[in-house]
Write a protein that holds these residues in place. Sequence first.
Motif, PDB file in Angstrom:
ATOM      1  N   LYS A 104      46.199  50.345  34.615  1.00 47.59           N
ATOM      2  CA  LYS A 104      46.218  51.796  34.513  1.00 47.59           C
ATOM      3  C   LYS A 104      46.143  52.228  33.045  1.00 47.59           C
ATOM      4  N   ASN A 107      44.570  50.848  30.428  1.00 47.60           N
ATOM      5  CA  ASN A 107      43.245  50.859  29.800  1.00 47.60           C
ATOM      6  C   ASN A 107      42.144  51.280  30.784  1.00 47.60           C
ATOM      7  N   SER A 108      42.539  51.973  31.844  1.00 51.91           N
ATOM      8  CA  SER A 108      41.608  52.553  32.823  1.00 51.91           C
ATOM      9  C   SER A 108      40.714  51.530  33.509  1.00 51.91           C
ATOM     10  N   THR A 109      41.200  50.313  33.695  1.00 56.39           N
ATOM     11  CA  THR A 109      40.453  49.304  34.437  1.00 56.39           C
ATOM     12  C   THR A 109      40.813  49.447  35.909  1.00 56.39           C
ATOM     13  N   TRP A 110      39.974  50.143  36.670  1.00 54.50           N
ATOM     14  CA  TRP A 110      40.271  50.400  38.073  1.00 54.50           C
ATOM     15  C   TRP A 110      39.416  49.560  39.003  1.00 54.50           C
ATOM     16  N   VAL A 132      34.061  57.101  39.955  1.00 54.93           N
ATOM     17  CA  VAL A 132      35.467  57.290  39.600  1.00 54.93           C
ATOM     18  C   VAL A 132      36.347  56.727  40.708  1.00 54.93           C
ATOM     19  N   GLN A 133      37.560  56.379  40.348  1.00 55.74           N
ATOM     20  CA  GLN A 133      38.468  55.725  41.283  1.00 55.74           C
ATOM     21  C   GLN A 133      38.748  56.573  42.520  1.00 55.74           C
TER      22      GLN A 133
END
Length: 124
Positions: free
Chosen positions: A18, A20-23, A52-53
């Motif tokens: 969460k 580093n925005s690695t989804w 987007v997630q």
Amino acid sequence: DRGGVHEPSSPSLMRLSKENSTWHLLQTNDDVNGLPKDPRRPLEMWKLSGSVQSQVSPEWVFSQMHGFALKNTGTVFTWIAVPATGFHKTVLPNETLVQPETSAMIGTATLAQTFLAPRRAMQL
């Protein structure tokens, strides 16, 4: 790596994060620290860069995995899992994803609450 030994030539371990925005994680049959052996990885990474997630659901994942770039004549099966709910499904190349069980249909907002939740210790 085989035998539990991480070889120096192997790619670094990748984790969802969460912070580093690695989804998402994408794994094809080549190592991410080398040149791609076919167009699947670069094409799908390009497609994911525009996603987007909040779009993600088992149906969305299936459409990505059975769509242009990832599915080819060498696809033997597609496996989809939602660890937060316990949902998992194996789909053969000639099959479609049937309406997933209720456990997979939890909304993204609910899943976001369990994003990278702490794991419980295993009882040995």
